[in-house]
Write an enzyme that holds these catalytic residues in place. Structure first.
Site: not given
Length: 608
Positions: A24-26, A29, A98
């Protein structure tokens, strides 16, 4: 929020699981936080005995959520139920979309001279002088406060995001906007902001989130630019291969406008925003230690083999030039011939259609050379709010006007795809529950409205309607009868409409002789078919399936052998260069692929 609504309302919980290989990256998020901030209720995320505010990008990122982790989302106060439902829906979409960045395979070396090994960011060939990155910072008289620069930078990032919303990389700007908003909200000077950036960067150094440091530096530079500082990239006026420790995402556009033939970065990662934008730009790029390379040395950057030839021989230069010319010719040939039919070496025509998701992507598919739409995913209309008949009809009309051959898939939600206004019972395994065609039984009004809009937009035109997740002949017969009743109810002529199924549930494989009597066409959805064949959910964090397993092609060959109606394929396998030859050998004559793959797929077919 009022005292009573905050402390006495009943909290709403859900559990969200990270299935993306990127964690759950930038970027995801940032989208999650942006939606969370639209609700007035308190929203918290709980993981590993730590609770953080889910409306703050930095605190949510601090949980360090990776593939396989699950966290609890808790909302309390006015609109808590709606907030959780909408965030849950968005989260599912983010995880599905993603895709993990794959390490690109390397071709064998064809060079005599000494070479350095590197990791491929973006494929291609470059031959030029090496040039070590230089930058110069200057300050102009510019009387503007930090707070004003902060607001203007936020506006600038929002403008960039809105300008490129159809670009899959536009989320970078939204992510940077949320970062800037979180870091600069209560700051009153540039000096204080620089200290915050330095502190955050130090904490990230050596961690799995280290690639985010360039985003911190980028938003700092954007603020400084507003305040009169300029950081000029000193670039020569001749073609070079640029060597740098790292670059900022905002600098990639500058490279495209100058004579930068290739890029070697020393301290980035494949998942950094800089790397993502380099791939999108098409500039051949590697991650490698260039310490041994002298400034102005003529080198070869081969981002097919993952090599930097530091002292190329004359033969090496000739080989690289051949490969570079071949790359360019292949791209140009594919682009120039994108509107031509795709015929194999034996002159067998293979139709290449497009998988599309909305009106803009359909227009893009037209320009990319698609011969029709093999899969129109209609879920784009069914988002936070249920679409009206007029909204649906207008969108379908715009799409139907662009092509003569169009296959529309009815609403395919359930499993990992949820809608906030679609009430579905909690299931132990939603992938084996109410989804796809099963909505005809559980939510007939929703499907009736969709079919009414499709029929209204078609206006007697020949279109194909495809039902997803069909598992029995009875299901299809009932769905088709349901559709005909809707047409009769609204006095609409659907005599030109064809009805077919997606083959994705294994039970269909044993009933094809019966389906042959009642369907007009088939489309093989390999994404779900593979998932159900191997009993491995396709976004599972640890279990993976070999998509080139011989049994998959045996199944496809069996389908074509048994079917006496047209068969196409619309799963990701259809556009995979490694699979296309085998698919054609199985007997497929129609492939439906992503817009980006159309020209390349056609050109690949011409060489088979």
């Amino acid at each position: 929020m009022g005292f009573f609504s905050r402390f006495f309302s009943k909290p709403v919980y859900t559990t969200l699981s990270i299935t993306s290989g990127n964690g759950f990256h930038l970027r995801p998020v940032a989208q999650f936080v942006t939606l969370a901030k639209t609700f007035s209720c308190d929203i918290n995320a709980e993981f590993n005995q730590k609770t953080v505010n889910a409306k703050s990008i930095n605190t949510l990122l601090s949980l360090g959520l990776e593939q396989g982790n699950s966290f609890h989302l808790k909302a309390q106060g006015k609109g808590a139920k709606e907030a959780v439902e909408k965030l849950e829906t968005l989260f599912g979409k983010l995880m599905e979309e993603d895709k993990a960045v794959e390490t690109l395979s390397k071709e064998g070396s064809i060079y005599e001279g000494p070479a350095l090994d590197g990791e491929i960011i973006s494929r291609g060939i470059a031959v030029a002088a090496a040039y070590l990155y230089e930058a110069k910072e200057t300050k102009k008289e510019h009387h503007i406060t930090f707070q004003k620069a902060f607001i203007q930078s936020l506006d600038e990032l929002e403008t960039l995001y809105q300008r490129d919303t159809q670009d899959k990389n536009s989320g970078i700007y939204l992510a940077q906007k949320e970062l800037l908003s979180a870091l600069g909200e209560n700051v009153d000077s540039l000096e204080a902001f620089e200290k915050i950036i330095a502190k955050e960067s130090t904490q990230l150094a050596g961690s799995k989130m280290e690639a985010k440091i360039t985003d911190y530096k980028d938003i700092l530079q954007r603020i400084k630019k507003q305040m009169g500082f300029t950081i000029e990239m000193i670039l020569p006026g001749y073609p070079v291969i640029l060597m740098a420790k790292d670059l900022l995402p905002s600098q990639i556009e500058t490279l495209r406008q100058n004579q930068i033939k290739g890029v070697i970065l020393k301290e980035t990662t494949l998942t950094s925003h800089t790397a993502i934008l380099l791939r999108a730009s098409g500039i051949p790029s590697l991650i490698a230690d260039y310490s041994e390379i002298k400034n102005t040395d003529k080198i070869i950057l081969d981002a097919h083999s993952g090599l930097i030839v530091t002292n190329p021989t004359e033969k090496d230069l000739q080989q690289a030039e051949k490969r570079r010319i071949n790359d360019r010719e292949q791209r140009n040939i594919a682009a120039n011939r994108r509107f031509e039919q795709a015929r194999t070496q034996t002159q067998k025509q293979i139709r290449v259609l497009a998988n599309v998701t909305d009106v803009p992507s359909t227009k893009a598919a037209k320009e990319a050379g698609a011969e029709g739409i093999g899969l129109l995913r209609t879920e784009f209309l069914f988002k936070e709010n249920q679409p009206s008949h007029e909204m649906q009809t207008k969108a379908y009309e715009a799409i139907f006007s662009l092509f003569d051959d169009i296959t529309v898939r009815t609403l395919d939600v359930g499993g990992d795809k949820k809608l906030p206004y679609l009430s579905l019972p909690k299931e132990e395994n939603p992938f084996l529950g109410i989804r796809g065609i099963r909505l005809f039984r559980t939510h007939p009004q929703l499907i009736e409205e969709q079919l009414y809009a499709i029929f209204s937009a078609a206006k007697g035109k020949k279109i194909k309607i495809m039902f997803p997740m069909v598992s029995t002949v009875k299901e299809f017969s009932e769905a088709k009868a349901f559709a005909k009743k809707i047409a009769e109810k609204h006095a609409l002529d659907i005599s030109a409409v064809q009805f077919g199924i997606m083959i994705e549930v294994p039970s269909v494989l044993f009933m094809l002789p019966d389906f042959n009597r009642i369907v007009d066409f088939y489309s093989i959805g390999t994404n779900d078919l593979i998932q159900y064949l191997f009993a491995v959910e396709r976004t599972h964090p640890t279990l993976k399936v070999d998509i080139y397993a011989s049994v998959i092609f045996d199944v496809i060959e069996s389908i074509i052998a048994q079917a006496d109606k047209p068969v196409s394929i619309c799963g990701e396998l259809a556009g995979d260069p490694k699979a296309i030859s085998t698919l054609l050998t199985c007997g497929l004559e129609t492939l439906s692929v992503s817009t980006q793959s159309i020209a390349e797929t056609k050109e690949h077919i011409r060489h088979l």
